[in-house]
Design an enzyme around this catalytic site. Structure first.
Site, PDB file in Angstrom:
ATOM      1  N   SER A 138     -24.421   9.794  10.042  1.00  0.00           N
ATOM      2  CA  SER A 138     -23.387   9.931  11.085  1.00  0.00           C
ATOM      3  C   SER A 138     -22.069  10.217  10.365  1.00  0.00           C
ATOM      4  CB  SER A 138     -23.267   8.605  11.852  1.00  0.00           C
ATOM      5  OG  SER A 138     -22.089   8.575  12.630  1.00  0.00           O
ATOM      6  N   TYR A 151     -22.961  -0.661  12.428  1.00  0.00           N
ATOM      7  CA  TYR A 151     -23.319   0.760  12.452  1.00  0.00           C
ATOM      8  C   TYR A 151     -22.707   1.493  11.254  1.00  0.00           C
ATOM      9  CZ  TYR A 151     -24.218   5.341  14.647  1.00  0.00           C
ATOM     10  OH  TYR A 151     -24.650   6.625  14.932  1.00  0.00           O
TER      11      TYR A 151
HETATM   12  P1  NAD Z   1     -30.945   7.987  21.495  1.00  0.00           P
HETATM   13  O1  NAD Z   1     -30.693   6.631  22.040  1.00  0.00           O
HETATM   14  O2  NAD Z   1     -30.996   9.174  22.407  1.00  0.00           O
HETATM   15  O3  NAD Z   1     -32.304   8.005  20.656  1.00  0.00           O
HETATM   16  C1  NAD Z   1     -32.648   6.966  19.786  1.00  0.00           C
HETATM   17  C2  NAD Z   1     -34.131   7.067  19.508  1.00  0.00           C
HETATM   18  O4  NAD Z   1     -34.481   5.973  18.640  1.00  0.00           O
HETATM   19  C3  NAD Z   1     -34.990   6.908  20.776  1.00  0.00           C
HETATM   20  O5  NAD Z   1     -36.134   7.717  20.653  1.00  0.00           O
HETATM   21  C4  NAD Z   1     -35.369   5.427  20.734  1.00  0.00           C
HETATM   22  O6  NAD Z   1     -36.566   5.141  21.439  1.00  0.00           O
HETATM   23  C5  NAD Z   1     -35.540   5.252  19.235  1.00  0.00           C
HETATM   24  N1  NAD Z   1     -35.492   3.851  18.827  1.00  0.00           N
HETATM   25  C6  NAD Z   1     -34.529   2.931  19.057  1.00  0.00           C
HETATM   26  N2  NAD Z   1     -34.884   1.757  18.512  1.00  0.00           N
HETATM   27  C7  NAD Z   1     -36.087   1.951  17.912  1.00  0.00           C
HETATM   28  C8  NAD Z   1     -36.972   1.131  17.175  1.00  0.00           C
HETATM   29  N3  NAD Z   1     -36.708  -0.169  16.951  1.00  0.00           N
HETATM   30  N4  NAD Z   1     -38.127   1.664  16.730  1.00  0.00           N
HETATM   31  C9  NAD Z   1     -38.437   2.957  16.978  1.00  0.00           C
HETATM   32  N5  NAD Z   1     -37.633   3.793  17.660  1.00  0.00           N
HETATM   33  C10 NAD Z   1     -36.474   3.282  18.106  1.00  0.00           C
HETATM   34  O7  NAD Z   1     -29.840   8.159  20.372  1.00  0.00           O
HETATM   35  P2  NAD Z   1     -29.359   9.422  19.509  1.00  0.00           P
HETATM   36  O8  NAD Z   1     -27.926   9.593  19.795  1.00  0.00           O
HETATM   37  O9  NAD Z   1     -30.274  10.573  19.638  1.00  0.00           O
HETATM   38  O10 NAD Z   1     -29.454   8.790  18.049  1.00  0.00           O
HETATM   39  C11 NAD Z   1     -30.344   9.237  17.069  1.00  0.00           C
HETATM   40  C12 NAD Z   1     -29.746   9.012  15.705  1.00  0.00           C
HETATM   41  O11 NAD Z   1     -28.575   9.802  15.583  1.00  0.00           O
HETATM   42  C13 NAD Z   1     -29.330   7.564  15.447  1.00  0.00           C
HETATM   43  O12 NAD Z   1     -29.650   7.214  14.108  1.00  0.00           O
HETATM   44  C14 NAD Z   1     -27.830   7.614  15.644  1.00  0.00           C
HETATM   45  O13 NAD Z   1     -27.179   6.618  14.919  1.00  0.00           O
HETATM   46  C15 NAD Z   1     -27.519   8.990  15.125  1.00  0.00           C
HETATM   47  N6  NAD Z   1     -26.238   9.537  15.556  1.00  0.00           N
HETATM   48  C16 NAD Z   1     -25.969   9.724  16.885  1.00  0.00           C
HETATM   49  C17 NAD Z   1     -24.753  10.251  17.242  1.00  0.00           C
HETATM   50  C18 NAD Z   1     -24.384  10.500  18.672  1.00  0.00           C
HETATM   51  O14 NAD Z   1     -23.215  10.827  18.935  1.00  0.00           O
HETATM   52  N7  NAD Z   1     -25.292  10.402  19.621  1.00  0.00           N
HETATM   53  C19 NAD Z   1     -23.803  10.575  16.269  1.00  0.00           C
HETATM   54  C20 NAD Z   1     -24.109  10.376  14.942  1.00  0.00           C
HETATM   55  C21 NAD Z   1     -25.338   9.854  14.598  1.00  0.00           C
END
Ligand code: NAD
Length: 256
Positions: A138, A151
């Site tokens: 991130s 985080y």
């Molecule tokens: P999201 O909530 O849409 O997806 C998260 C995914 O992780 C889902 O499939 C969920 O079921 C899975 N998950 C959660 N806990 C779990 C566990 N204990 N075991 C297995 N699967 C699990 O979120 P996202 O925004 O797509 O996030 C995905 C990644 O991207 C994360 O690592 C997040 O930190 C990172 N990220 C997101 C953003 C943003 O703005 N959305 C920005 C930077 C980084």
């Protein structure tokens, strides 16, 4: 480009993970999906791209379940060639109010799971002398924000783990890099939009603008599809000597 390769993407039932899984599938990679919630919809979306797809519901906070998932993936497709460590959660609170169990869960899911999946994937990648490990970190792996202690700590840890993984395999065909997105409008961020709308007493649209305005000069969300194409680049021949990078795709967030 990725025909006969297998990609395992953790947390790929939603958001960024699903976007990356689809981008890799469009290049011909077979996909192992993981994550909570509905898996049938994502499975069908991937299958429609003409590749094989399997699903394992490992809880990424549980090392024994991660081991089971890696064994399952190898049994399904022979080997994991591309590992995308993406599963992640968020919780927002000041340090003195931060629930201890949320700290533990965020470190386990956002950081420690990547260590376990990586250590289990590396032997087969090394034996094949080809592998791609892509850690979804991130902008919070590069800079901090208030109220995101667990985080930000986990994501800085992921960037560090990325560098060490890259260095330990630097003379092999196995690379490791991190993707550092800014705001992406997924369920993880929608919760923060909802909280902002409630706190300011404004509409969903105005809350999105406020969130972007605080951090992201482009005033645009990065999309899962764009992040998927960056993952494809890391897997391409041109990406072979990109090692240990933490590549931001963030509308200028960390350029400030
Ligand atoms: P999201 O909530 O849409 O997806 C998260 C995914 O992780 C889902 O499939 C969920 O079921 C899975 N998950 C959660 N806990 C779990 C566990 N204990 N075991 C297995 N699967 C699990 O979120 P996202 O925004 O797509 O996030 C995905 C990644 O991207 C994360 O690592 C997040 O930190 C990172 N990220 C997101 C953003 C943003 O703005 N959305 C920005 C930077 C980084």
């Amino acid at each position: 480009m990725l025909a006969n390769k297998t990609a395992l993407v953790t947390g790929s039932t939603s958001g960024i993970g699903l976007g990356i899984a689809k981008a890799l599938a469009r290049q011909g990679a077979n996909i192992v999906l993981n994550g909570f919630g509905d898996s049938e919809g994502p499975r069908a979306e991937i299958a429609a791209l003409g590749v094989k797809v399997a699903y394992h519901g490992a809880d990424m906070s549980k090392p024994a379940e991660i081991e089971d998932m890696m064994t399952f993936a190898a049994a399904q497709f022979g080997r994991v060639d591309i590992l995308v460590n993406n599963a992640g959660i968020q919780h927002v609170a000041r340090i003195e109010d931060f629930p201890v169990e949320k700290w533990d869960a965020i470190i386990a899911i956002n950081l420690t799971s990547a260590f376990h999946a990586t250590r289990l994937a590396l032997p087969a990648m090394r034996a094949a002398n080809w592998g791609r490990i892509i850690n979804v970190a991130s902008v919070h792996g590069l800079v901090g924000s208030a109220e995101k202690s667990a985080y930000v700590a986990a994501k800085h840890g992921v960037v560090g783990l990325t560098k060490v993984t890259a260095l330990e395999n630097a003379t092999s065909g196995v690379t490791c890099n991190a993707i550092c997105p800014g705001w992406v409008l997924t369920p993880l961020v929608q919760k923060q939009v909802d909280a902002k709308a409630a706190a300011l007493g404004v509409s969903n649209e105005d809350a999105k603008k406020a969130l972007l305005g605080e951090k992201e000069p482009s005033m645009q969300f990065t999309t899962p599809d764009e992040l998927g194409e960056l993952a494809v680049f890391f897997c391409s021949p041109a990406g072979a000597n990109v090692r240990g990078a933490a590549w931001n795709m963030d509308g200028g967030w960390v350029a400030q």
